[in-house]
Design a protein around this motif. Structure first.
Motif, PDB file in Angstrom:
ATOM      1  N   LEU A  21       2.175  -7.507  -8.752  1.00  0.00           N
ATOM      2  CA  LEU A  21       1.824  -8.634  -7.905  1.00  0.00           C
ATOM      3  C   LEU A  21       2.337  -8.476  -6.480  1.00  0.00           C
ATOM      4  O   LEU A  21       2.011  -9.264  -5.618  1.00  0.00           O
ATOM      5  N   ARG A  22       3.136  -7.445  -6.211  1.00  0.00           N
ATOM      6  CA  ARG A  22       3.646  -7.202  -4.863  1.00  0.00           C
ATOM      7  C   ARG A  22       2.713  -6.262  -4.118  1.00  0.00           C
ATOM      8  O   ARG A  22       1.978  -5.496  -4.732  1.00  0.00           O
ATOM      9  N   PRO A  23       2.750  -6.261  -2.775  1.00  0.00           N
ATOM     10  CA  PRO A  23       1.942  -5.309  -2.021  1.00  0.00           C
ATOM     11  C   PRO A  23       2.343  -3.877  -2.359  1.00  0.00           C
ATOM     12  O   PRO A  23       3.493  -3.615  -2.699  1.00  0.00           O
ATOM     13  N   ALA A  24       1.407  -2.967  -2.228  1.00  0.00           N
ATOM     14  CA  ALA A  24       1.671  -1.572  -2.577  1.00  0.00           C
ATOM     15  C   ALA A  24       2.810  -0.984  -1.758  1.00  0.00           C
ATOM     16  O   ALA A  24       3.582  -0.180  -2.253  1.00  0.00           O
ATOM     17  N   SER A  25       2.914  -1.368  -0.494  1.00  0.00           N
ATOM     18  CA  SER A  25       3.977  -0.818   0.335  1.00  0.00           C
ATOM     19  C   SER A  25       5.352  -1.215  -0.182  1.00  0.00           C
ATOM     20  O   SER A  25       6.316  -0.491  -0.003  1.00  0.00           O
ATOM     21  N   ALA A  26       5.465  -2.357  -0.840  1.00  0.00           N
ATOM     22  CA  ALA A  26       6.736  -2.801  -1.392  1.00  0.00           C
ATOM     23  C   ALA A  26       7.074  -2.054  -2.681  1.00  0.00           C
ATOM     24  O   ALA A  26       8.228  -1.989  -3.070  1.00  0.00           O
ATOM     25  N   ARG A  27       6.070  -1.506  -3.362  1.00  0.00           N
ATOM     26  CA  ARG A  27       6.299  -0.766  -4.617  1.00  0.00           C
ATOM     27  C   ARG A  27       6.640   0.690  -4.361  1.00  0.00           C
ATOM     28  O   ARG A  27       7.022   1.397  -5.272  1.00  0.00           O
ATOM     29  N   SER A  28       6.485   1.166  -3.151  1.00  0.00           N
ATOM     30  CA  SER A  28       6.689   2.573  -2.846  1.00  0.00           C
ATOM     31  C   SER A  28       8.162   2.931  -2.819  1.00  0.00           C
ATOM     32  O   SER A  28       8.996   2.136  -2.385  1.00  0.00           O
ATOM     33  N   PRO A  29       8.481   4.149  -3.241  1.00  0.00           N
ATOM     34  CA  PRO A  29       9.863   4.623  -3.121  1.00  0.00           C
ATOM     35  C   PRO A  29      10.252   4.696  -1.642  1.00  0.00           C
ATOM     36  O   PRO A  29       9.388   4.818  -0.771  1.00  0.00           O
ATOM     37  N   PRO A  30      11.546   4.646  -1.336  1.00  0.00           N
ATOM     38  CA  PRO A  30      11.983   4.637   0.068  1.00  0.00           C
ATOM     39  C   PRO A  30      11.451   5.809   0.893  1.00  0.00           C
ATOM     40  O   PRO A  30      11.025   5.621   2.036  1.00  0.00           O
ATOM     41  N   ARG A  31      11.449   6.995   0.333  1.00  0.00           N
ATOM     42  CA  ARG A  31      10.992   8.163   1.095  1.00  0.00           C
ATOM     43  C   ARG A  31       9.498   8.063   1.395  1.00  0.00           C
ATOM     44  O   ARG A  31       9.043   8.423   2.478  1.00  0.00           O
ATOM     45  N   VAL A  88      -7.052   7.483   6.580  1.00  0.00           N
ATOM     46  CA  VAL A  88      -5.789   7.129   7.222  1.00  0.00           C
ATOM     47  C   VAL A  88      -6.002   5.930   8.140  1.00  0.00           C
ATOM     48  O   VAL A  88      -5.138   5.054   8.248  1.00  0.00           O
ATOM     49  N   ALA A  89      -7.160   5.856   8.781  1.00  0.00           N
ATOM     50  CA  ALA A  89      -7.459   4.715   9.656  1.00  0.00           C
ATOM     51  C   ALA A  89      -7.431   3.401   8.872  1.00  0.00           C
ATOM     52  O   ALA A  89      -6.867   2.404   9.332  1.00  0.00           O
ATOM     53  N   GLN A  90      -8.017   3.398   7.686  1.00  0.00           N
ATOM     54  CA  GLN A  90      -7.988   2.197   6.844  1.00  0.00           C
ATOM     55  C   GLN A  90      -6.557   1.874   6.420  1.00  0.00           C
ATOM     56  O   GLN A  90      -6.166   0.707   6.376  1.00  0.00           O
ATOM     57  N   LEU A  91      -5.781   2.904   6.121  1.00  0.00           N
ATOM     58  CA  LEU A  91      -4.394   2.723   5.716  1.00  0.00           C
ATOM     59  C   LEU A  91      -3.595   2.057   6.835  1.00  0.00           C
ATOM     60  O   LEU A  91      -2.881   1.082   6.603  1.00  0.00           O
ATOM     61  N   VAL A  92      -3.746   2.552   8.047  1.00  0.00           N
ATOM     62  CA  VAL A  92      -3.025   1.996   9.201  1.00  0.00           C
ATOM     63  C   VAL A  92      -3.471   0.565   9.458  1.00  0.00           C
ATOM     64  O   VAL A  92      -2.647  -0.320   9.699  1.00  0.00           O
ATOM     65  N   ARG A  93      -4.760   0.313   9.383  1.00  0.00           N
ATOM     66  CA  ARG A  93      -5.292  -1.032   9.611  1.00  0.00           C
ATOM     67  C   ARG A  93      -4.748  -2.009   8.567  1.00  0.00           C
ATOM     68  O   ARG A  93      -4.326  -3.120   8.897  1.00  0.00           O
ATOM     69  N   LEU A  94      -4.740  -1.593   7.313  1.00  0.00           N
ATOM     70  CA  LEU A  94      -4.252  -2.455   6.232  1.00  0.00           C
ATOM     71  C   LEU A  94      -2.762  -2.729   6.383  1.00  0.00           C
ATOM     72  O   LEU A  94      -2.312  -3.856   6.208  1.00  0.00           O
ATOM     73  N   CYS A  95      -1.985  -1.715   6.716  1.00  0.00           N
ATOM     74  CA  CYS A  95      -0.545  -1.892   6.883  1.00  0.00           C
ATOM     75  C   CYS A  95      -0.229  -2.780   8.081  1.00  0.00           C
ATOM     76  O   CYS A  95       0.759  -3.504   8.081  1.00  0.00           O
ATOM     77  N   GLY A  96      -1.073  -2.746   9.091  1.00  0.00           N
ATOM     78  CA  GLY A  96      -0.898  -3.611  10.256  1.00  0.00           C
ATOM     79  C   GLY A  96      -1.103  -5.069   9.919  1.00  0.00           C
ATOM     80  O   GLY A  96      -0.582  -5.957  10.581  1.00  0.00           O
ATOM     81  N   GLN A  97      -1.852  -5.351   8.849  1.00  0.00           N
ATOM     82  CA  GLN A  97      -2.121  -6.726   8.445  1.00  0.00           C
ATOM     83  C   GLN A  97      -1.025  -7.285   7.554  1.00  0.00           C
ATOM     84  O   GLN A  97      -0.950  -8.490   7.354  1.00  0.00           O
ATOM     85  N   ARG A 127       7.888   5.298   1.773  1.00  0.00           N
ATOM     86  CA  ARG A 127       7.758   4.294   2.832  1.00  0.00           C
ATOM     87  C   ARG A 127       8.079   4.881   4.191  1.00  0.00           C
ATOM     88  O   ARG A 127       7.453   4.515   5.189  1.00  0.00           O
ATOM     89  N   GLU A 128       9.046   5.802   4.245  1.00  0.00           N
ATOM     90  CA  GLU A 128       9.370   6.461   5.519  1.00  0.00           C
ATOM     91  C   GLU A 128       8.168   7.244   6.035  1.00  0.00           C
ATOM     92  O   GLU A 128       7.857   7.199   7.227  1.00  0.00           O
ATOM     93  N   VAL A 129       7.508   7.961   5.141  1.00  0.00           N
ATOM     94  CA  VAL A 129       6.311   8.710   5.529  1.00  0.00           C
ATOM     95  C   VAL A 129       5.228   7.744   5.992  1.00  0.00           C
ATOM     96  O   VAL A 129       4.581   7.960   7.021  1.00  0.00           O
ATOM     97  N   LEU A 130       5.046   6.662   5.268  1.00  0.00           N
ATOM     98  CA  LEU A 130       4.040   5.672   5.629  1.00  0.00           C
ATOM     99  C   LEU A 130       4.331   5.067   7.006  1.00  0.00           C
ATOM    100  O   LEU A 130       3.416   4.886   7.813  1.00  0.00           O
ATOM    101  N   ASP A 131       5.591   4.791   7.283  1.00  0.00           N
ATOM    102  CA  ASP A 131       5.964   4.269   8.605  1.00  0.00           C
ATOM    103  C   ASP A 131       5.598   5.251   9.708  1.00  0.00           C
ATOM    104  O   ASP A 131       5.108   4.857  10.769  1.00  0.00           O
ATOM    105  N   GLN A 132       5.820   6.531   9.445  1.00  0.00           N
ATOM    106  CA  GLN A 132       5.489   7.561  10.439  1.00  0.00           C
ATOM    107  C   GLN A 132       3.975   7.669  10.645  1.00  0.00           C
ATOM    108  O   GLN A 132       3.503   7.859  11.757  1.00  0.00           O
ATOM    109  N   VAL A 133       3.219   7.549   9.566  1.00  0.00           N
ATOM    110  CA  VAL A 133       1.750   7.583   9.654  1.00  0.00           C
ATOM    111  C   VAL A 133       1.267   6.418  10.501  1.00  0.00           C
ATOM    112  O   VAL A 133       0.392   6.570  11.364  1.00  0.00           O
ATOM    113  N   ILE A 134       1.851   5.247  10.293  1.00  0.00           N
ATOM    114  CA  ILE A 134       1.456   4.056  11.047  1.00  0.00           C
ATOM    115  C   ILE A 134       1.743   4.231  12.532  1.00  0.00           C
ATOM    116  O   ILE A 134       0.996   3.734  13.376  1.00  0.00           O
TER     117      ILE A 134
END
Length: 91
Positions: free
Chosen positions: A27-37, A81-90, A39-46
């Motif tokens: 029930l949590r967003p996918a970014s909250a379920r990700s392991p810390p490392r 990746v564009a969709q990923l960045v857009r979704l994470c921005g929301q 999430r670090e990669v995801l932050d860099q992608v964003i």
């Protein structure tokens, strides 16, 4: 009618049905379920960094960056990746 599954409550805010057996992480967003490392990669992608830049910054291999990015994309059900960045921005 006999059923071994408990009655399913209706989640008004989400508009979907969840059972008592559903893990809380579902029930949590996918970014909250990700392991810390991951999430670090995801932050860099964003931030718009290239895979090679992310690998150098985090001291991991290029393949690891691609795997983490792919897992994040799969969890968020996006194809680019564009969709990923857009979704994470929301979020």
């Amino acid at each position: 009618m006999s059923c071994c599954r408990p009655s399913l409550p209706r989640w008004s805010g989400i508009g979907r049905i969840a059972s008592a057996a559903t893990p809380r992480t579902a029930l949590r967003p996918a970014s909250a379920r990700s392991p810390p490392r991951e999430r670090e990669v995801l932050d860099q992608v964003i931030l718009g960094r290239l895979n090679k830049q992310i690998a150098d910054t985090l001291c991991i291999s290029l393949k690891t960056v691609k795997v983490y990015r792919g897992r994040a994309m799969a969890k968020m059900q996006v194809r680019s990746v564009a969709q990923l960045v857009r979704l994470c921005g929301q979020l």
